[in-house]
Design a protein around this motif. Sequence first.
Motif, PDB file in Angstrom:
ATOM      1  N   GLU A 120       0.786  -1.157  -0.012  1.00 14.34           N
ATOM      2  CA  GLU A 120       0.037  -0.029  -0.026  1.00 14.34           C
ATOM      3  C   GLU A 120       0.751   1.178  -0.007  1.00 14.34           C
ATOM      4  OE1 GLU A 120      -3.477   2.121   2.930  1.00 14.34           O
ATOM      5  OE2 GLU A 120      -3.080  -0.076   2.805  1.00 14.34           O
ATOM      6  N   SER A 121       2.053   1.318   0.909  1.00 17.55           N
ATOM      7  CA  SER A 121       2.770   2.386   0.966  1.00 17.55           C
ATOM      8  C   SER A 121       4.156   2.394  -0.178  1.00 17.55           C
ATOM      9  CB  SER A 121       3.064   2.614   2.274  1.00 17.55           C
ATOM     10  OG  SER A 121       4.152   1.493   2.793  1.00 17.55           O
ATOM     11  N   GLY A 122       4.319   1.157  -0.315  1.00 21.27           N
ATOM     12  CA  GLY A 122       5.637   1.071  -1.075  1.00 21.27           C
ATOM     13  C   GLY A 122       7.063   1.016  -0.228  1.00 21.27           C
ATOM     14  N   ASN A 123       6.894   1.177   1.246  1.00 19.91           N
ATOM     15  CA  ASN A 123       8.012   1.015   2.050  1.00 19.91           C
ATOM     16  C   ASN A 123       8.636  -0.199   2.006  1.00 19.91           C
ATOM     17  OD1 ASN A 123       7.366   3.649   2.760  1.00 19.91           O
ATOM     18  ND2 ASN A 123       6.305   2.878   4.542  1.00 19.91           N
ATOM     19  N   TYR A 124      10.170  -0.081   1.815  1.00 21.11           N
ATOM     20  CA  TYR A 124      10.819  -1.016   1.836  1.00 21.11           C
ATOM     21  C   TYR A 124      11.602  -1.158   3.029  1.00 21.11           C
ATOM     22  CZ  TYR A 124      14.727  -4.135  -0.201  1.00 21.11           C
ATOM     23  OH  TYR A 124      15.410  -5.169  -0.353  1.00 21.11           O
ATOM     24  N   ARG A 139      14.185   1.602   4.617  1.00 19.85           N
ATOM     25  CA  ARG A 139      15.314   2.183   4.065  1.00 19.85           C
ATOM     26  C   ARG A 139      14.720   3.239   2.670  1.00 19.85           C
ATOM     27  NH1 ARG A 139      18.361   2.429   6.911  1.00 19.85           N
ATOM     28  NH2 ARG A 139      19.752   3.000   5.145  1.00 19.85           N
ATOM     29  N   TYR A 140      13.760   2.608   1.788  1.00 23.52           N
ATOM     30  CA  TYR A 140      13.301   3.565   0.704  1.00 23.52           C
ATOM     31  C   TYR A 140      12.045   3.061   0.434  1.00 23.52           C
ATOM     32  CZ  TYR A 140      14.965  -0.325  -2.146  1.00 23.52           C
ATOM     33  OH  TYR A 140      15.080  -1.615  -2.739  1.00 23.52           O
ATOM     34  N   ASP A 169      20.780  -4.823  -5.675  1.00 26.22           N
ATOM     35  CA  ASP A 169      20.081  -3.773  -5.157  1.00 26.22           C
ATOM     36  C   ASP A 169      21.256  -2.569  -4.964  1.00 26.22           C
ATOM     37  OD1 ASP A 169      17.518  -3.694  -2.808  1.00 26.22           O
ATOM     38  OD2 ASP A 169      18.672  -2.018  -3.472  1.00 26.22           O
ATOM     39  N   ASP A 170      21.013  -1.679  -5.971  1.00 22.65           N
ATOM     40  CA  ASP A 170      21.561  -0.297  -5.869  1.00 22.65           C
ATOM     41  C   ASP A 170      21.754   0.515  -4.719  1.00 22.65           C
ATOM     42  OD1 ASP A 170      21.368  -0.031  -9.344  1.00 22.65           O
ATOM     43  OD2 ASP A 170      23.048  -1.186  -8.437  1.00 22.65           O
TER      44      ASP A 170
END
Length: 587
Positions: A120-124, A139-140, A169-170
């Motif tokens: 829902e938020s895309g929080n990683y 993290r992002y 993962d850059d």
Amino acid sequence: MRALWNQIATSLKTKFLVVTICVFGLVALPAYAAFEFLTRKTVVALGTLFAEKQVLFDRYRGLEALIREVSLAETVARSPAVRAWARDEADPDKTVRGLAELEHYRLSFHDKSYFFVVHESGNYYFNDADNNYNGNQLRYQVKRDNSRDGWYFKTIAAGQACQLNVDRDDNLAVTKVWINCVITDQGRILGVIGTGVDLSEFIREVVALPQTGITSMFVDRAGAIQAHRDPGMVDFHSLTKDTKTKKTIFQQVDKPAEAGELAAMMARVSAGSRMVESRFMNIGGREFLVGVGYLDRLGWFNVTLMDIDAIIDRRLFTPIALLLVFMMTAAVALVTILFRRVVLDRLAIVEAAARRVEDGDFDNIVVDRGSDEIGRLSRTLSGMAHAVRDHTRILEDLVDERTEKLRRLANIDLLTEIPNRRGFTQVFEQWLARSPLVPRSAGLLLIDLDDFKDVNDAFGHLAGDRLLCETARRLAPLLTDRDICARWGGDEFVVLVEDCDQDGLRALCARMVAAMNATPIRSDDGQDIALTVSIGGCRVVSGSSIDAAFAEADAALYAAKRAGRNRFVLFDADAGSALDAVVTAKA
């Protein structure tokens, strides 16, 4: 020239020499062809057998390296705390419990790391083996307009529960074999959770074993190379790449027709028609025996390239060729009879032995006991056959061992070390399916820990795990060797009691409730935690339905919960309905 013809016409010795040379030439050509054919057939037969066993060995070695990580990631994806957090990320309490759950499982992963994307938020969220991001796991954010986040949207669009992807993962500056498991709730996507296996470590332990003439690699369904002893061959970001830009195994094959056959081999092994397939192909200007197997739980193929000339040195057969020349030269007078008896008949024995080896018969090989080159060839072939037999048995033992480990992982609950839902279901279905000619009955008990969620919330998941283990420990001495106790899931246990009537089942339930109430569990901070259970039971007869049996037991368990917990209820099959068909007994 005239002098030579005069010598042939007047000298029997010269005539014999000329005839011998002619016969030698006539016989040498078919003998050489037969020798080459036999040598090639022997090498191919042994090489093909070795190829199939090598692919099986690589297959189970790759499964062992990754299947545990995939299973553990699937377990985390089913965690109630994580799913509650994903549904309501704004709730700080759920966030704290969700992160605590991830940190609890992080130490169980081989890489000691995890990641979690809330859809829902895309929080990683991420933490590594050194716990560098403790307290700062966010993290992002993943975004559709960021090409480096394409892996996430490709994963949720694929429709698979778990996928593997070799990627760098850059944002985190790490390159791993990522295990991505999608979390869904009734068709709604909650996010993606998983872990990673260090690519260099995976290559070192699984792919880069020092084996002469053998190159192992793992590729995905599109043929993109996911693991290779040469890191430059690995296709990074293959999940988000266009097909034309991928580094695939098909690009390594010299001929398009053979590349198509390789794709067909991969399709056949993935469909389950054969476990392993192999054939000769030209790669980089050289001929290799290519073996293909399928790792169904991972969606990868293991491809093994074998240089048969490097594995089986053809120079070992050189003395045999010299022997043929010597024997034909020495057998001038009896070239026809002696050549047949001394060479061809004995080579026929070796060829028959090679055919037995080709058919997989390594023990009934007739060995030429002669001390010459043909005898040594036969003994060499026999030795090679026994070596392949021994190697085959070792590989089969390893396969059996890996299979047993995988079976245990599939049927045993790792926390309590008793059968899990799948293991219990298999045993229960076997019991129900036994011959109905001899009627048998048993008791089915569903055991639920009372207020288990409150214990987890108040004392933490370690205390909850301790309660589960203690419940299994207290149930064990109450059961016989023919009974089976399993963890049904979460805080529920299930017991199948064989040859037990209604009174015996009631007495057993009473003992179980008493055993749980005997002593409380001591938490880490010294507080006592009461251990009580609610039990729902029913009688089961062979040949009945497993769904019906569990429905009755579940109805009884619901009645026990509704009646105040810490008690048992037995389902009365003669009553009119489940609600009216219960007989309660307090602990």
